[in-house]
Design a protein around this motif. Structure first.
Motif, mmCIF file in Angstrom:
data_model
loop_
_atom_site.group_PDB
_atom_site.id
_atom_site.type_symbol
_atom_site.label_atom_id
_atom_site.label_comp_id
_atom_site.label_asym_id
_atom_site.label_seq_id
_atom_site.Cartn_x
_atom_site.Cartn_y
_atom_site.Cartn_z
ATOM 1 N N PHE A 1 1.284 -1.219 0.179
ATOM 2 C CA PHE A 1 -0.235 0.386 0.396
ATOM 3 C C PHE A 1 0.896 1.019 0.226
ATOM 4 C CE2 PHE A 1 -3.500 -2.553 1.702
ATOM 5 C CZ PHE A 1 -4.347 -2.402 0.856
ATOM 6 N N ALA B 1 -4.524 1.860 4.807
ATOM 7 C CA ALA B 1 -5.109 0.773 5.312
ATOM 8 C C ALA B 1 -4.659 0.400 6.551
ATOM 9 C CB ALA B 1 -4.104 0.041 4.060
ATOM 10 N N TYR C 1 -10.942 -6.146 6.750
ATOM 11 C CA TYR C 1 -9.563 -4.966 6.173
ATOM 12 C C TYR C 1 -10.031 -4.083 5.441
ATOM 13 C CZ TYR C 1 -7.833 -9.275 8.635
ATOM 14 O OH TYR C 1 -7.788 -10.466 9.339
ATOM 15 N N PHE D 1 -9.243 -0.851 3.268
ATOM 16 C CA PHE D 1 -8.382 0.240 2.472
ATOM 17 C C PHE D 1 -8.950 1.993 2.160
ATOM 18 C CE2 PHE D 1 -8.860 -1.350 -1.256
ATOM 19 C CZ PHE D 1 -8.768 -0.045 -2.172
ATOM 20 N N ASN E 1 -5.082 -1.022 -5.739
ATOM 21 C CA ASN E 1 -5.353 -0.847 -3.959
ATOM 22 C C ASN E 1 -6.190 -2.450 -3.726
ATOM 23 O OD1 ASN E 1 -3.701 0.981 -3.023
ATOM 24 N ND2 ASN E 1 -4.935 2.518 -4.042
ATOM 25 N N LEU F 1 -5.740 -5.356 -1.590
ATOM 26 C CA LEU F 1 -6.676 -5.988 -0.743
ATOM 27 C C LEU F 1 -6.940 -7.457 -0.709
ATOM 28 C CD1 LEU F 1 -7.758 -5.270 1.875
ATOM 29 C CD2 LEU F 1 -9.587 -4.421 0.438
#
Lengths: 417, 424
Positions: B88, B95, B106, B108, B117, B121
């Motif tokens: 990231f 994140a 989880y 971001f 991104n 992830l």
């Protein structure tokens, strides 16, 4: 989100941050006072008393009912430290009428409240003042409950003992009892209402109509001084201050205070933001990767800047027995910065992350008001896009130059018994 | 994959919803004008899931407290020795992850390169890498996180209340576990939990902001390749209806005493619209009884028994629920007595009911101001089977009579427990 500003009258400015993305609008009023021991407490008290009632709704309960009826409109008030000044603020957040029954004019009712609560108080109830005096004392004392924030605050107090910035914005317990409702009203009328004021509207409103209403509201207000209080950036540092205090706690809190000697109006300011990011501004930073990930000493180890004062505070929560290890590692990383030991990856991560954080600010009305308030106070009318393009141009050499100018001032450790 | 389009006129919002062949439910909530876009890849597993029968197993697995949270920390570790934060850091995204009682997410947020991104992830959450060394390292870090919470009076007063309300249900345990319980965690245990709960059929992907369905679907196709697993059987102990203890007290380094009062809600088992209705009625009722315009709040405030820190909330899941309120008080016992008395005597009037309902509507609308806040609420409501787009309609339809019945059922002295943190 661009800013449109208009001077309503001498010392009073209205700023409109227009956006359609929120379902609520925000109206914030900010009075500027110099931070000084003699009035820090009374300003803090005032910010709490004005939200208890007003000529339109003299009793707190009635005021609360009105706010609920206006779809749970929120009023938040308080004081903020901005460099060597103290800002008294009150913020109204209320739904945009497009999302509720049009039969009820929310904005108009809110403007009536703003007028009554902020600009047209006619005196304060003795019982409310004495209740808020007790609450203020509790609030000042309760700062110790949040150990992380408390350690950082103690570090600043010790570091800036000789400066207005070292004064707690909530004031002093010992000064509370001496204030009565007469003093408070006198201070409101003759000091606060005569200070420079900024009014922010964020959201989607008929700004011409609002401007007219605000002009009427401020008809009898006369600001004496139109200049914001000034902040001094200290550049000479004496001996490093070392202070350890004890409380009955499980985890030690280490806070280091640094002077960057760089102000937000300096050319070097964008490089300072990148410096802070590389050092301790995120999971890519030196502090996170070394103090936490490599040595497993802490859950959090980070640095943050106060743009107004050029002060940087490092915070970490550690086992008391690990004080020396943690301190040494933080200082090793600090020296590495000044030695130019910064990788290209660290530079690029810091720039990308700082740009991301700054661009993200535009998604919050409160954050954007605070951003522009800071820009007004420091006299640097830099919008988000300009700041971002400056950040993208920062070089490693510039960051190293900033790093070589940063000095440790204070080491504060809060430990358990 | 196909998306269903759901438009809500009152909110002027559109939600797209689709089921991926892996069993993963994918959501896209486009938001105009925001700088940030947000994604949450969430598994339906939290601190309360400490006994379960994994798909394919016949015997239950019992695990130490704090495993879900430990797993959340460890997911960031990558097989090549790097950390997903490193990935990231090449895009600038912010994140993070969180573990609650019921969910591990989880997340971001980014203002640029969203799909890149999203790839990072999905890639890292699909690739666990646990070793003896990296587990041992994390025990040190989480140990400090636990110590930090040990000193946090707001956290302590809340978890102490849960131990007062609940005798057996694992909601009474700290989310991060204890220094002792996390010492029992090893890499095999983490893999067992990962493979049991981190299956696409037990997860959702929620995206919000400047986001398009087709592009999200492409990334999902590329990274989510597991086949759906069978059902996870979660085992919860039989929790008695009565509160475990009337009072739990602790001394900490605080300036003033802090207290919380909780009311244990035994009306459980509801999901979807029924659950949302129960939540809305209780939230309106909370405001009527102890909100800022209530008689009780104002009386307590004027006597100095509470201050601005006073708050109230209602937590509701399928197998536990409670209403709670509290804050700082110079005299918690007097505050409690007056609150109970005030609630008992409170007359519930139509006028107050309607006004508090409006206040709730305002709070719901305000939630749409933040892509993160909004997404997190949607994620937990999806796991509860609730459709947030029904909120305003249900709000319109609830009646004063429901609030009256709810008050008689929930806010009783027998259901009530208290937690106090005293200065040491």
């Amino acid at each position: 989100m661009s800013i449109q500003s208009v001077e309503i009258k001498n010392g009073v400015k209205l700023h409109y941050l227009h956006t359609k993305k929120f379902k609520t609008n925000s109206l914030g009023v900010y009075f500027h006072r110099p931070m000084q021991k003699s009035e820090a407490t009374i300003n803090a008290l005032l910010s709490n008393v004005i939200k208890r009632g007003c000529p339109l709704f003299p009793r707190t309960k009635e005021l609360a009912r009105q706010l609920e009826a206006l779809y749970g409109s929120k009023v938040v008030s308080g004081v903020r430290k901005k460099g060597d000044s103290q800002v008294i603020y009150i913020n109204f957040e209320f739904v945009n009428e497009n999302y509720v029954l049009k039969s009820q004019p929310v904005m108009e009712n809110i403007l009536d409240l703003v007028k009554s609560m902020v600009f047209a108080q006619e005196g304060f109830l003795k019982e409310y003042v004495s209740q808020e005096k007790e609450n203020l004392k509790q609030l000042i004392m309760a700062q110790m409950n949040d150990k992380r924030a408390y350690a950082a605050q103690r570090c600043v107090e010790i570091m800036c003992k000789q400066e207005p910035y070292g004064i707690c914005e909530l004031g002093f317990i010992d000064d509370v009892d001496g204030i009565n409702e007469g003093d408070l009203f006198e201070h409101y009328k003759n000091v606060v209402l005569k200070s420079p004021v900024d009014i922010f509207i964020t959201g989607d409103v008929d700004i011409f109509w609002v401007e007219q209403k605000i002009k009427e509201m401020l008809e009898y207000i006369e600001v004496k001084s139109v200049k914001y209080p000034e902040t001094v950036i200290i550049k000479d540092i004496g001996e490093i201050k070392n202070v350890t205090e004890t409380q009955n706690i499980a985890q030690g809190k280490l806070s280091l205070g640094f002077r960057t000697k760089t102000a937000s109006w300096d050319e070097k300011y964008p490089a300072l933001l990148i410096y802070n990011a590389v050092f301790g501004g995120g999971p890519f930073s030196k502090l996170f990767n070394n103090v936490r990930e490599k040595l497993s000493l802490a859950y959090y180890a980070s640095s943050r800047l106060d743009m107004f004062k050029g002060v940087m505070i490092v915070n970490s929560g550690i086992e008391v027995a690990n004080f020396q290890k943690a301190y040494d590692e933080i200082m090793t990383q600090f020296k590495a910065m000044a030695n130019g030991d910064i990788t290209d990856e660290e530079m690029s991560a810091a720039v990308l992350s700082t740009v991301n954080n700054i661009r993200s600010m535009t998604d919050s009305a409160m954050v954007m008001e605070d951003y522009w308030l800071g820009r007004l106070i420091t006299g640097t009318a830099l919008d988000i896009d300009e700041l971002i393009s400056m950040l993208k141009r920062v070089t490693k050499q510039q960051v190293i130059e900033v790093a070589q100018n940063v000095d440790l001032d204070t080491v504060y450790f809060l430990k358990g018994v | 994959m196909e998306f269903e389009k759901i438009y809500n006129k009152k909110l002027n919002e559109t939600l797209y919803k689709g089921r991926h062949k892996s069993g993963l439910m994918v959501y896209v909530l486009p938001k105009q004008g925001f700088s940030k876009s947000y994604a949450s890849f969430a598994a339906r597993v939290g601190s309360i899931d400490n006994e379960f029968i994994a798909p394919g197993d016949t015997e239950p697995t019992k695990i130490p407290d704090g495993v879900a949270h430990f797993l959340e920390h460890k997911m960031f570790e990558q097989p090549d020795g790097t950390n997903s934060f490193d990935s990231f850091s090449k895009t600038g995204a912010s994140a993070n992850a969180y573990t609650s009682f019921t969910t591990t997410a989880y997340i971001f947020s980014s203002t640029d390169r969203f799909y890149e991104n999203l790839e990072i992830l999905l890639d890292y959450v699909e690739k666990p890498h646990f070793t003896d060394e990296n587990v041992a390292k994390e025990q040190g870090i989480i140990g400090q996180e636990i110590r930090m919470y040990d000193d946090d009076p707001n956290w302590r007063v809340f978890f102490n209340l849960l131990t007062a309300l609940y005798e057996k249900h694992p909601v009474r345990n700290d989310i991060a576990g204890t220094v002792e319980s996390i010492a029992k965690i090893d890499k095999d245990l983490l893999y067992k939990c990962y493979h049991s709960f981190y299956n696409p059929s037990n997860m959702i992907l929620f995206t919000c902001g400047d986001v398009e369905c087709d592009k999200v679907a492409q990334v999902v196709d590329k990274y989510v390749t597991n086949a759906p697993l069978g059902e996870i059987k979660r085992i919860f102990p039989n929790e008695p209806e009565n509160v475990n203890k009337k009072l739990v007290e602790q001394k900490l380094s605080v300036a003033n005493p802090l207290f919380m009062i909780g009311f244990k809600d035994n009306d459980l088992g509801k999901t979807g619209s029924e659950m949302m209705r129960k939540i809305i009625v209780t939230e309106i009722l909370n405001r009527m009884l102890v909100g800022k315009s209530s008689k009780t709040y104002n009386s307590l405030y004027e006597k100095g028994l509470i201050n601005d820190s006073f708050f109230f909330e209602y937590s509701c899941e399928a197998d536990y629920a409670f209403a709670a309120m509290g804050g700082e008080s110079t005299d918690p016992n007097a505050a409690k007595e007056e609150i109970l008395e005030g609630i008992k005597k409170a007359e519930l009037l139509e006028e107050d009911f309607l006004r508090c309902k409006k206040s709730l509507i305002g709070r719901f609308l305000r939630m749409f101001n933040s892509v993160e806040g909004l997404s997190n609420v949607f994620v937990s409501s999806i796991f509860q089977g609730m459709d947030m787009f029904e909120y305003l309609d249900i709000c319109e339809s609830v009646t004063l009579e429901e609030a009256r019945l709810r008050k008689e059922y929930l806010f009783r002295e027998e259901n009530c427990a208290m937690s106090i943190v005293w200065p040491n």
